[in-house]
Design an enzyme around this catalytic site. Structure first.
Site, PDB file in Angstrom:
ATOM      1  N   GLU A  52     -27.090  -3.466  69.511  1.00 31.95           N
ATOM      2  CA  GLU A  52     -27.616  -4.827  69.543  1.00 31.95           C
ATOM      3  C   GLU A  52     -26.659  -5.687  70.377  1.00 31.95           C
ATOM      4  OE1 GLU A  52     -27.330  -7.340  65.995  1.00 31.95           O
ATOM      5  OE2 GLU A  52     -29.398  -7.968  66.344  1.00 31.95           O
ATOM      6  N   CYS A  59     -32.642 -11.797  66.425  1.00 26.88           N
ATOM      7  CA  CYS A  59     -32.611 -10.463  65.819  1.00 26.88           C
ATOM      8  C   CYS A  59     -33.803  -9.626  66.271  1.00 26.88           C
ATOM      9  CB  CYS A  59     -32.590 -10.581  64.298  1.00 26.88           C
ATOM     10  SG  CYS A  59     -33.927 -11.593  63.643  1.00 26.88           S
ATOM     11  N   GLU A  74     -31.277  -9.279  55.528  1.00 29.53           N
ATOM     12  CA  GLU A  74     -32.016  -9.299  56.796  1.00 29.53           C
ATOM     13  C   GLU A  74     -30.979  -9.143  57.893  1.00 29.53           C
ATOM     14  OE1 GLU A  74     -34.708 -12.609  56.874  1.00 29.53           O
ATOM     15  OE2 GLU A  74     -35.882 -11.689  55.286  1.00 29.53           O
ATOM     16  N   LYS A 128     -24.283 -21.220  52.378  1.00 30.33           N
ATOM     17  CA  LYS A 128     -23.161 -21.202  53.328  1.00 30.33           C
ATOM     18  C   LYS A 128     -23.720 -20.943  54.714  1.00 30.33           C
ATOM     19  CE  LYS A 128     -20.249 -18.358  55.206  1.00 30.33           C
ATOM     20  NZ  LYS A 128     -20.100 -19.084  56.493  1.00 30.33           N
TER      21      LYS A 128
HETATM   22  P1  NAD Z   1     -22.452 -12.337  60.736  1.00 29.23           P
HETATM   23  O1  NAD Z   1     -22.779 -11.168  59.867  1.00 29.23           O
HETATM   24  O2  NAD Z   1     -21.207 -12.305  61.523  1.00 29.23           O
HETATM   25  O3  NAD Z   1     -22.372 -13.676  59.869  1.00 29.23           O
HETATM   26  C1  NAD Z   1     -23.467 -14.125  59.107  1.00 29.23           C
HETATM   27  C2  NAD Z   1     -22.942 -14.977  57.975  1.00 29.23           C
HETATM   28  O4  NAD Z   1     -22.187 -14.163  57.088  1.00 29.23           O
HETATM   29  C3  NAD Z   1     -22.022 -16.109  58.413  1.00 29.23           C
HETATM   30  O5  NAD Z   1     -22.318 -17.249  57.634  1.00 29.23           O
HETATM   31  C4  NAD Z   1     -20.634 -15.553  58.096  1.00 29.23           C
HETATM   32  O6  NAD Z   1     -19.676 -16.538  57.835  1.00 29.23           O
HETATM   33  C5  NAD Z   1     -20.932 -14.768  56.835  1.00 29.23           C
HETATM   34  N1  NAD Z   1     -19.986 -13.689  56.539  1.00 29.23           N
HETATM   35  C6  NAD Z   1     -19.306 -12.907  57.420  1.00 29.23           C
HETATM   36  N2  NAD Z   1     -18.542 -12.014  56.744  1.00 29.23           N
HETATM   37  C7  NAD Z   1     -18.745 -12.231  55.423  1.00 29.23           C
HETATM   38  C8  NAD Z   1     -18.242 -11.634  54.228  1.00 29.23           C
HETATM   39  N3  NAD Z   1     -17.379 -10.626  54.245  1.00 29.23           N
HETATM   40  N4  NAD Z   1     -18.674 -12.127  53.042  1.00 29.23           N
HETATM   41  C9  NAD Z   1     -19.563 -13.139  52.990  1.00 29.23           C
HETATM   42  N5  NAD Z   1     -20.057 -13.754  54.073  1.00 29.23           N
HETATM   43  C10 NAD Z   1     -19.667 -13.296  55.285  1.00 29.23           C
HETATM   44  O7  NAD Z   1     -23.736 -12.542  61.672  1.00 29.23           O
HETATM   45  P2  NAD Z   1     -23.920 -13.624  62.833  1.00 29.23           P
HETATM   46  O8  NAD Z   1     -23.105 -13.190  63.999  1.00 29.23           O
HETATM   47  O9  NAD Z   1     -23.768 -14.979  62.279  1.00 29.23           O
HETATM   48  O10 NAD Z   1     -25.481 -13.447  63.171  1.00 29.23           O
HETATM   49  C11 NAD Z   1     -25.976 -12.549  64.106  1.00 29.23           C
HETATM   50  C12 NAD Z   1     -26.554 -11.336  63.392  1.00 29.23           C
HETATM   51  O11 NAD Z   1     -27.565 -11.744  62.494  1.00 29.23           O
HETATM   52  C13 NAD Z   1     -27.214 -10.366  64.355  1.00 29.23           C
HETATM   53  O12 NAD Z   1     -26.891  -9.050  63.995  1.00 29.23           O
HETATM   54  C14 NAD Z   1     -28.701 -10.621  64.121  1.00 29.23           C
HETATM   55  O13 NAD Z   1     -29.555  -9.546  64.433  1.00 29.23           O
HETATM   56  C15 NAD Z   1     -28.722 -10.925  62.664  1.00 29.23           C
HETATM   57  N6  NAD Z   1     -29.937 -11.656  62.318  1.00 29.23           N
HETATM   58  C16 NAD Z   1     -30.893 -11.012  61.587  1.00 29.23           C
HETATM   59  C17 NAD Z   1     -32.081 -11.666  61.275  1.00 29.23           C
HETATM   60  C18 NAD Z   1     -33.169 -10.984  60.475  1.00 29.23           C
HETATM   61  O14 NAD Z   1     -34.071 -11.674  60.027  1.00 29.23           O
HETATM   62  N7  NAD Z   1     -33.117  -9.686  60.281  1.00 29.23           N
HETATM   63  C19 NAD Z   1     -32.275 -12.981  61.712  1.00 29.23           C
HETATM   64  C20 NAD Z   1     -31.273 -13.601  62.458  1.00 29.23           C
HETATM   65  C21 NAD Z   1     -30.091 -12.928  62.751  1.00 29.23           C
END
Ligand code: NAD
Length: 495
Positions: free
Chosen positions: A394, A300, A266, A190
């Protein structure tokens, strides 16, 4: 977040791409007929219309992956056979580089030089690396003094759900899908709702490469009360690998615990970047600029809080501000552009709220301005309060703090005094200090005199609120397989 518009909305911006789910080898629309639009953050117009999945599509995709795992050829092939197909898939990714790069650039505003020059090749490399790795590291043999030997098997785990964020769409998706496929699992991916297009393109290419139907499925939709939640709660899933915000990670960890399945998380970060007075300053400036302003700070790992040893502080700040102000901000499709718009209206609103409250941090703003639309130019805050939101949270945008420090112990304390523990950078020419400080930092990765360089064999992940588990090389092998020990008697006991 992408807004849901009625499917029949008339769009004035020309041809709209239509993007379906890929379930069991077929590109399909949702049973409900619902769609949503991906908004190009530069034009702020819809550019692609995406099938909006519900629990129905999530369940269909998991069922397809389950069948492909339980009955299909993929888990039963040799690692070498899978490697050949995955390498063909990687070749197709390179052949379709421009289409894939443009998809991510239009979905989230990433400069085309980055999506084409970095993300596409790294996506292909991820597939090649994990295909090779699974072929070359299938087992370990442990001869025992007792006249037995034990060997390990790394059998595929089953159905893997991969949930991805929007900041490096295809690249982070491949970081999950590649090891999952290479170790013989089937996958339901997804992608983030803001960046759906490249995932469907990749799944089309996987089919074209000969990866069997049902092995790599893609479903589109939102997280809560939508496909994301339905995927994480489905009892037929064996592993969840998630990248995204720490808050979402907590929700997903709870869903995984209900089904007692391993989860890899992650999560967010607040990367610290420590510049000692003996640093090679050109190198330190160059990497520090890249560390925070690449992808408009939507990384991130972004080095979003810089600590500079006091004797170098003024010179560093002057040169850093000059380098930031020289960056080219503009149309992400223009190869000259270094900083594009923020990825979505919702994300712009979030970053903008940090921009608007810089005064509350008690630091001084040295650069940065609001542009037209969803643009914020490189923004630098000197000496904010330690406990300000700008220093602790962040932001995920092109906003960085710079703070002076006096001693090594103080720098270590500042880096570790964070809820996050994803990564840190050190700039110093003192080898002994580099080792000593690296050992003292509570983070998943330390870069010394560099940033973002990755060896795919190394563990990648975060400490504290930045994640659970590590991926990469054998770390991915352990997560995406069901390791088993087989103990063989080699020498019969004397009777
Ligand atoms: P997000 O958590 O809002 O969404 C990530 C994914 O999770 C999306 O596909 C979203 O639709 C899905 N999602 C949201 N709520 C959900 C739920 N309740 N159940 C299942 N799926 C759900 O994050 P974002 O805004 O897309 O990404 C930014 C974040 O990702 C930042 O915090 C960034 O630091 C982190 N990030 C971490 C890494 C790493 O390797 N540690 C890498 C890239 C981004």
């Amino acid at each position: 977040m992408t807004s849901v518009l009625p499917a029949q909305t008339t769009i004035a911006t020309g041809a709209i791409q239509r993007i379906g789910h890929i379930i069991d080898g077929v590109e399909v629309q949702s049973e409900s007929g619902l769609t949503f639009f991906s908004i190009d953050p530069y034009t702020r117009q819809p550019w692609a219309e995406i099938a909006l999945g519900t629990k129905t599509e999530a369940d269909l995709a998991v069922a397809a992956a389950r069948r492909a795992f339980d009955e299909g050829p993929w888990p039963r092939m040799s690692a070498g056979q899978r490697r050949a197909l995955i390498n063909r898939f990687a070749d197709l990714i390179i052949e379709h580089a421009e289409e894939l790069a443009l998809a991510d650039t239009r979905d989230m505003g990433k400069p085309i030089t980055q999506s084409l020059g970095n993300d596409v090749p790294r996506t292909a490399l991820n597939f090649r690396f994990f295909a090779d790795h699974a072929h070359l590291t299938p087992a370990e043999v442990l001869p025992m003094d007792s006249g037995h030997h034990t060997y390990t098997r790394f059998d595929p785990a089953g159905v893997v759900v991969a949930i991805a964020p929007w900041n490096f769409p295809m690249m982070l998706e491949s970081w999950k899908v590649a090891p999952a496929l290479a170790w013989g699992n089937t996958v339901v991916l997804k992608p983030a709702e803001d960046t759906p297009v490249s995932a469907t393109i990749m799944a089309r290419l996987a089919l074209e490469a000969g990866i069997p139907p049902g092995v790599f499925n893609v479903v589109h939709g939102y997280g809560p009360d939508s496909v994301g939640e339905a995927l994480t709660q489905n009892p037929d899933v064996d592993r969840i690998t998630f990248t995204g915000e720490s808050g979402t990670g907590r929700i997903i960890a709870r869903a995984a615990s209900a089904n007692l399945i391993p989860v890899s998380l992650e999560l967010g970060g607040k990367g610290a970047n420590v510049v000692f007075a003996d640093a090679e300053i050109d190198n330190a400036i160059d990497w520090s600029i890249k560390a925070i302003f690449t992808n408009a700070g939507q990384v991130c790992l972004a080095g979003s809080r810089i600590y500079v040893e006091r004797p170098l502080y003024e010179e560093f700040v002057d040169r850093f501000v000059a380098a930031a102000n020289a960056m080219v901000v503009g149309d992400p499709k223009d190869p000259a552009t270094q900083i594009g718009p923020l990825a979505s209206g919702e994300h712009y609103t979030k970053v903008r709220s940090y921009y608007d409250t810089i005064g509350e941090s008690n630091g001084s703003q040295l650069s940065g301005a609001l542009g037209e639309g969803w643009f914020i130019t490189p923004t630098i805050i000197a000496t904010p309060d330690k406990d300000s939101a700008h220093q602790r949270e962040e932001i995920f945008g092109p906003i960085v703090t710079i703070t002076p420090f006096d001693t090594e112990d103080e720098a270590i304390h500042e880096v570790n005094d964070s809820p996050y523990g994803l990564n840190a950078m050190l700039f110093t020419e003192d080898l002994t200090r580099a080792h000593r400080v690296s050992a003292a930092l509570i983070v998943g990765t330390v870069w010394v005199n560099c940033f973002f360089i990755r060896d795919l064999r190394a563990p990648f992940g975060g400490a504290k609120a930045s994640g659970i588990g590590r991926e990469g090389g054998t770390f991915s092998r352990e997560f995406f397989t069901e390791p088993k020990a087989v103990v063989m008697q080699m020498v019969p006991p004397a009777h």
